[in-house]
Scaffold this active site. Structure first.
Site, PDB file in Angstrom:
ATOM      1  N   GLU A 133       5.715  43.023 -12.086  1.00  0.00           N
ATOM      2  CA  GLU A 133       4.667  42.094 -12.514  1.00  0.00           C
ATOM      3  C   GLU A 133       3.302  42.739 -12.385  1.00  0.00           C
ATOM      4  OE1 GLU A 133       1.694  38.877 -12.563  1.00  0.00           O
ATOM      5  OE2 GLU A 133       2.058  40.337 -10.986  1.00  0.00           O
ATOM      6  N   ASP A 180       7.135  43.013  -6.225  1.00  0.00           N
ATOM      7  CA  ASP A 180       6.264  44.188  -6.200  1.00  0.00           C
ATOM      8  C   ASP A 180       4.851  43.783  -5.813  1.00  0.00           C
ATOM      9  OD1 ASP A 180       6.095  42.858  -8.727  1.00  0.00           O
ATOM     10  OD2 ASP A 180       5.114  44.606  -9.607  1.00  0.00           O
TER      11      ASP A 180
END
Length: 382
Positions: free
Chosen positions: A139, A73
């Site tokens: 994250e 991500d």
């Protein structure tokens, strides 16, 4: 004139950057990585947890485990019109810079990890120990259902993790000039101080929480929490938000809210910081409450097999001596370290992470690939 062919690492990095995986989306990045790893003998275990894609992959059956960890991500782009190049259309410019969201943080690292492992397993098919990957799409967001959750599953099954390289962009000027061998803990809090609302012309009929809290906040800000140590700077306390008032100029507010954060070393504990904060607030006679939020405990990897193996690889590939550091914010390394794992963060130069026009020197990813490969050789080659 035909453009020069891209290296395997740059080809994969561009493929990953072209996927708009704004947290917590993955947009097929993990499937692409998994297919490549499966082709060189990894057992792949997807872990879909809530709205988050994760996977665990491992090759080998016994011996020490070297894990590569990271996230697919990326943070939001900000205003698209501010970008010189579309953020999800990877481009290498005339100066050799690779542009795109995630180039530095951290799709470039992911590509380097995969290609390094492909090379290593081809060159050393019967390597010692085991190689693993722990990859998440959570994250840059809340980080509740990503690495933290996967680590808990690994803990429950008794999975060993001896060494872990997290691909966070650790470098400052040149690839490998800095590696992170630990991180400070992060303890946040929302303080509410209660007073008595009233009219500014009649202060004797009210209790102004701003006036009441100001001396206590000043003392908290001035407090010397610890001296740090050889690996960590002293613990810091910072107020990030302060809110009080109704918006009217003639009303004494009834409450004040202060949002604060400790970045703390291994010289302090959560309980100790909480107790000392409470003592200061009580000393000032405040009516208060705090909603505490622990983001992560401090961790440290001291010189040993992993740090030595990484430093030796950086020296071999670049000729440079690396500098271990514990500065900066938190990372998923804090979750992995709870398994007793030696953790090091090693990745590209971090000068443009989270910025508009994120970019890195494209050739740095090939250097990073060589460093990861040499680390594998140092730790697992027969």
């Amino acid at each position: 004139m035909t453009a020069p062919a891209l290296s395997p690492t740059l080809e994969l990095a561009c493929e990953l950057i072209n996927r708009p995986s704004v947290t917590p989306l993955d947009e097929g990045c993990q499937q692409l990585m998994s297919q490549r790893l499966a082709a060189c003998g990894f057992a792949i275990e997807p872990m879909h947890i809530e709205d988050v894609e994760n996977f665990w992959a491992i090759r080998g059956n016994e011996g020490p485990v070297l894990c590569f960890a990271g996230h697919t991500d990326v943070v939001p782009t900000g205003p698209l019109q501010a970008w010189q190049n579309p953020p999800f259309s990877a481009r290498i410019d005339e100066q050799g810079m690779l542009h795109g969201r995630g180039a530095a943080d951290m799709k470039g690292s992911l590509a380097a990890m995969v290609v390094a492992v492909e090379r290593f397993t081809a060159d050393h098919p019967d390597h010692k120990g085991q190689i693993a990957f722990l990859i998440t799409s959570d994250e840059e967001g809340p980080a509740h259902h990503g690495t933290k959750a996967v680590v808990e599953r690994l803990r429950e099954r008794g999975q060993r993790l001896d060494w872990c390289i997290v691909g966070e962009p650790s470098s400052t000027s040149l690839v490998g000039d800095v590696v992170k061998n630990g991180r400070r803990g992060s303890l946040g809090g929302t303080l509410t101080v209660r007073g008595q609302q009233g009219h500014v012309a009649y202060p004797h009929l009210a209790k102004n929480p701003i006036h009441l809290a100001a001396p206590a906040l000043a003392e908290l800000a001035a407090e010397h929490w610890d001296d740090g140590n050889a690996f960590f700077p002293p613990t810091s306390f910072q107020i990030s938000n302060l809110n009080a008032g109704t918006g009217a100029t003639n009303v004494i507010p009834g409450t004040l809210e202060a949002v604060f954060n400790f970045r703390f070393s291994t010289e302090s504990t959560v309980e100790g910081l909480q107790q000392r904060t409470a003592a200061i607030l009580d000393k000032h006679g405040l009516d208060w409450s705090i909603d505490w939020a622990l983001s992560g405990l401090p961790f440290l990897t001291e010189p040993g097999d992993l740090l030595d193996g990484v430093a030796k690889a950086i020296r071999s590939v670049t000729g440079r001596e690396t500098t271990p550091s514990t500065s900066g914010g938190t990372s998923d390394g804090r979750f992995i370290a709870t398994l007793g794992t030696q953790v090091v963060e090693l990745g590209p130069v971090n000068a443009t992470i989270h910025q508009v026009d994120e970019h890195i020197l494209a050739s740095d990813l090939d250097v990073l690939t060589d460093i990861y490969y040499q680390t594998l050789v140092n730790l697992l080659a027969c």
